[in-house]
Scaffold this active site. Structure first.
Site, PDB file in Angstrom:
ATOM      1  N   GLU A  62      20.118  15.530 -37.540  1.00  0.00           N
ATOM      2  CA  GLU A  62      20.987  16.441 -36.791  1.00  0.00           C
ATOM      3  C   GLU A  62      21.853  15.720 -35.770  1.00  0.00           C
ATOM      4  O   GLU A  62      23.029  16.044 -35.600  1.00  0.00           O
ATOM      5  CB  GLU A  62      20.154  17.526 -36.093  1.00  0.00           C
ATOM      6  CG  GLU A  62      19.696  18.650 -36.994  1.00  0.00           C
ATOM      7  CD  GLU A  62      18.453  18.296 -37.801  1.00  0.00           C
ATOM      8  OE1 GLU A  62      17.955  17.161 -37.650  1.00  0.00           O
ATOM      9  OE2 GLU A  62      17.998  19.154 -38.572  1.00  0.00           O
ATOM     10  N   PHE A  85      17.900  25.996 -38.640  1.00  0.00           N
ATOM     11  CA  PHE A  85      17.239  26.905 -37.700  1.00  0.00           C
ATOM     12  C   PHE A  85      17.699  26.481 -36.310  1.00  0.00           C
ATOM     13  O   PHE A  85      17.716  25.280 -36.003  1.00  0.00           O
ATOM     14  CB  PHE A  85      15.707  26.740 -37.737  1.00  0.00           C
ATOM     15  CG  PHE A  85      15.005  27.342 -38.922  1.00  0.00           C
ATOM     16  CD1 PHE A  85      15.063  26.755 -40.169  1.00  0.00           C
ATOM     17  CD2 PHE A  85      14.228  28.488 -38.763  1.00  0.00           C
ATOM     18  CE1 PHE A  85      14.376  27.302 -41.255  1.00  0.00           C
ATOM     19  CE2 PHE A  85      13.524  29.038 -39.840  1.00  0.00           C
ATOM     20  CZ  PHE A  85      13.605  28.438 -41.083  1.00  0.00           C
ATOM     21  N   ASP A  87      16.141  26.494 -33.802  1.00  0.00           N
ATOM     22  CA  ASP A  87      15.017  25.793 -33.195  1.00  0.00           C
ATOM     23  C   ASP A  87      15.088  24.281 -33.411  1.00  0.00           C
ATOM     24  O   ASP A  87      14.367  23.532 -32.758  1.00  0.00           O
ATOM     25  CB  ASP A  87      13.680  26.313 -33.766  1.00  0.00           C
ATOM     26  CG  ASP A  87      13.647  27.815 -33.956  1.00  0.00           C
ATOM     27  OD1 ASP A  87      14.337  28.299 -34.888  1.00  0.00           O
ATOM     28  OD2 ASP A  87      12.962  28.496 -33.198  1.00  0.00           O
ATOM     29  N   PHE A  88      15.926  23.832 -34.338  1.00  0.00           N
ATOM     30  CA  PHE A  88      16.051  22.394 -34.597  1.00  0.00           C
ATOM     31  C   PHE A  88      17.050  21.722 -33.661  1.00  0.00           C
ATOM     32  O   PHE A  88      17.316  20.533 -33.784  1.00  0.00           O
ATOM     33  CB  PHE A  88      16.520  22.128 -36.041  1.00  0.00           C
ATOM     34  CG  PHE A  88      15.604  22.631 -37.114  1.00  0.00           C
ATOM     35  CD1 PHE A  88      16.018  22.593 -38.439  1.00  0.00           C
ATOM     36  CD2 PHE A  88      14.354  23.149 -36.833  1.00  0.00           C
ATOM     37  CE1 PHE A  88      15.184  23.065 -39.461  1.00  0.00           C
ATOM     38  CE2 PHE A  88      13.512  23.615 -37.839  1.00  0.00           C
ATOM     39  CZ  PHE A  88      13.936  23.569 -39.154  1.00  0.00           C
ATOM     40  N   HIS A 131      10.130  28.454 -35.187  1.00  0.00           N
ATOM     41  CA  HIS A 131      11.011  28.851 -36.295  1.00  0.00           C
ATOM     42  C   HIS A 131      11.504  30.285 -36.139  1.00  0.00           C
ATOM     43  O   HIS A 131      11.944  30.886 -37.103  1.00  0.00           O
ATOM     44  CB  HIS A 131      10.268  28.727 -37.642  1.00  0.00           C
ATOM     45  CG  HIS A 131      10.347  27.371 -38.265  1.00  0.00           C
ATOM     46  ND1 HIS A 131       9.896  26.246 -37.646  1.00  0.00           N
ATOM     47  CD2 HIS A 131      10.842  26.962 -39.460  1.00  0.00           C
ATOM     48  CE1 HIS A 131      10.094  25.197 -38.418  1.00  0.00           C
ATOM     49  NE2 HIS A 131      10.668  25.605 -39.530  1.00  0.00           N
TER      50      HIS A 131
END
Lengths: 334, 339
Positions: A62, A85, A87-88, A131
């Site tokens: 990422e 997501f 959350d990442f 998640h």
């Protein structure tokens, strides 16, 4: 004219398809978006249509690929980056929080960053702490990024088209349980009429989903549907609720919020994100600052408590906003 | 290798396999007629490790309860091989108060402090913490080691490079164990990785690296044993890349359109449980009957774990407010909005 109902994931694909055909500088990067079509089926058939040079599967990197998107955007390309997501985001936090939103400013306006980050949010299907988050508040809090939160497929297409055409960086949050996936239940109200032709929905323009006179219920993404359901439950009790869908957090349609509260005198904000230090508090603060005289009762917030999202279904449902909690909040201020 | 060890390895692999097969079954409960991840006794996404048992068995045979192991979203086999009770694992998946995390963590956030096992749904999240456990062991004068397990896809994450560089520089007693099952959801290792093997990357950090072929529990046992011994002696980290096979999809429900037809059928031809079982029988070290008994016992253990879990209570709704902080009153006050 008959309605053309399309699930949100299909609406997203349509917007991408239109824009990529129209503008060769638009390309997509992310994990599993190529042949696989995205884990949330938001990129299906695009790989076949546009090929690997414009629909690019990335490694699990990422920080790497959001930085690449920034660099390419600065050169005039228009990348659409998939952050599977939200959350990442930790893996790319610096690029997103310190660079992408700030470059235009820090450069005194020299450099533009016309990129879009598409990311999946939301819980309610037991995917637990890392998640299921919404956390658009974190990104809304950082100056320089536009924040888009569609609640239905019609808005999803129009807002994504606008996002891609916008010269500023846009983070676009789609709730996984609004996409219309066959393996994740979704409210019917998420699937709306989607015109075939391209269209834009301007940012900073909220939607009055349902007009009412006794209380304003503001929803974001999934909670728009909870609010609609709550309004339905309040009706037999003679309570007329007005439901406002913000659509974009940055820029924010402050006028719509204040106009609605002026009309009804009461406000409940429903937000799936954590209750403190975020979007629901921001809305309440704005109304306290600029709409204080309109209020006949305190602002109420229905949001996720300050604990990580629990796995166990009964605990998660206890934490998540829902129509009944919104109804209870409304009744507290009537 | 002693016969007893071989039987233990086989037993561990069978226990892991039968557990995953049971989860696949139970996961489907409550998902008819409408398949919905949020329905049924086990909710959310599910990532099963059928086929990858040799890595867990071969590695964990060298680890004690004082050694830390961190895993990924696909970690049930490591949990079991590391010593977590199947019942606690089953109960957690089924959201019970008797689960290892009292229903709070779930499949992607499993913790068992008594055997120092944990896992995370965020790729690469366990690498730093494994190094941290290794650092702590040294600070406390212990010969404990730590293992970071991850897959081929995670070797492209920034944290892999950062943490491995630190571990090498500080000579931390840690193992980096890469399960190379060739797939990061739908993207092959070949399509995403700039080198042919992640074990080659060990050279970038000046540490030993080895590629272990064939999903072979004996080879894994040997390679892991050497790496653990090296770490315990204070000689620093090793990067092991272990060829293994993922029989099921990335998640349960994954149609796997990206996978070549018959790939899984071919992989199953070298099913490590079959292969190793036959090998020990051929070597005259056991009989088919003995192995059948081990399998039957494992099946019983798995079935009982779930049967027991089904009868157990869910946590109270408001237990959601506990364990945010270590002090229960403070936790409830903050989570409940009083503070």
């Amino acid at each position: 004219m008959s309605e053309r109902k399309l699930a949100m994931n299909r609406a997203i694909i349509e917007a991408l398809s239109h824009e990529m055909a129209r503008d060769e500088s638009v390309f997509i990067m992310g994990e599993d978006i190529g042949l696989y079509g995205g884990v949330f089926a938001t990129y299906q058939r695009l790989f076949k249509q546009f090929g690997p040079e414009r629909v690019m599967d990335t490694p699990i990197s990422e920080a790497g690929f959001t930085g690449i998107a920034l660099g390419a955007a600065a050169e005039g390309r228009r990348p659409v980056v998939d952050l599977m997501f939200v959350d990442f985001f930790g893996a790319c936090a610096d690029q997103v929080l310190n660079q992408i939103g700030k470059v235009h400013y820090m450069s005194g306006g020299q450099v533009k960053v016309p990129l879009v980050i598409l990311t999946g949010i939301g819980g309610g299907y037991n995917d637990a702490a890392s998640h299921s988050q919404c956390i658009y508040s974190i990104f809304a809090h950082m100056p320089g990024m536009k924040i888009v939160v569609p609640s239905n497929s019609h808005d999803a297409k129009g807002l994504l088209t606008a996002a891609i055409r916008d010269d500023d960086p846009v983070m676009y949050f789609f709730h996984k349980k609004l996409l219309g996936l066959t393996w994740l239940s979704y409210p019917e109200t998420a699937v709306s009429h989607v015109p075939q032709e391209p269209y834009e929905i301007p940012f900073g323009k909220a939607d009055v989903v349902k007009e009412g006179t006794d209380v304003t219920i503001i929803g974001i993404s999934m909670t728009v549907h909870d609010a609609i359901e709550a309004a339905g439950k309040l009706q037999p009790d003679g309570v007329s609720a007005e439901v406002l869908d913000l659509r974009t957090l940055v820029p924010l349609d402050k006028e719509a919020i204040l106009a609605s509260v002026k009309k009804t005198g009461r406000l409940v904000v429903a937000d799936e994100d954590y209750v403190r230090w975020g979007v629901s508090g921001e809305i309440a603060a704005i109304v306290a600052e600029e709409g204080f005289d309109y209020l006949k009762a305190p602002v109420k917030r229905v949001a996720h408590p300050m604990c990580p999202i629990p796995y166990g279904r009964n605990m998660e449902n206890f934490c998540l906003p829902d129509a009944d909690k919104i109804v209870a909040a409304v009744k507290e201020i009537l | 290798m002693k016969k007893a060890i071989k039987l233990d390895l086989w037993r561990t692999m069978v226990r892991c396999r039968l557990f995953e097969e049971k989860v696949a079954e139970v996961f489907l409960e409550g998902k008819q007629p409408k398949y919905d991840l949020g329905s049924g006794p086990i909710g959310g996404g599910m990532h099963l490790a059928a086929g990858q048992e040799p890595v867990a068995a071969g590695l964990c045979a060298h680890l004690t309860h004082d050694d830390t192991l961190t895993g990924t979203h696909r970690a049930h086999h490591f949990a079991i091989a590391k010593g977590m009770s199947m019942h606690k694992l089953a109960a957690e998946l089924m959201m019970r108060d008797t689960g290892c995390c009292r229903g709070k963590g779930g499949h992607m956030h499993l913790y068992d402090a008594s055997v120092k096992f944990s896992c995370s749904g965020i790729v690469g999240a366990g690498m730093g913490p494994a190094c941290g456990a290794a650092l702590a062991a040294r600070q406390m004068g212990r010969d404990w080691v730590a293992v970071a397990t991850f897959s081929d896809g995670a070797a492209n994450a920034g944290v892999f490079h950062e943490s491995l560089n630190i571990a090498a520089k500080w000579k931390l007693p840690v193992l980096y164990v890469c399960e190379d099952n060739s797939w990061a959801i739908s993207v092959s290792k070949e399509a995403s990785t700039s080198v042919a093997r992640n074990s080659e990357r060990a050279a970038s950090y000046g540490i030993p690296g080895a590629y272990v072929e064939g999903n072979d529990v004996v080879k894994i046992y040997k390679a892991a044993g050497e790496a653990v011994a090296r770490a315990r002696k204070g000689e620093g980290p090793t990067l092991l890349e272990i060829e293994t096979d993922r029989y099921l999809g990335h998640f349960e429900g994954d149609v796997q359109v990206y996978r070549p037809k018959n790939e899984v059928t071919k992989l199953k031809e070298r099913d490590p449980i079959e292969v190793f079982g036959n090998a020990i029988i051929s070597a005259g070290e056991t009989t088919a009957e003995e192995l059948e008994q081990i399998k039957a016992d494992a099946k019983k253990e798995v079935d009982q774990a779930f049967e027991q879990a089904r009868k157990e209570p869910l946590p109270a709704d408001m237990d959601a407010f506990k364990n945010v902080f270590t002090n229960e009153q403070e936790s409830i006050a903050v989570a409940g909005g009083a503070k």
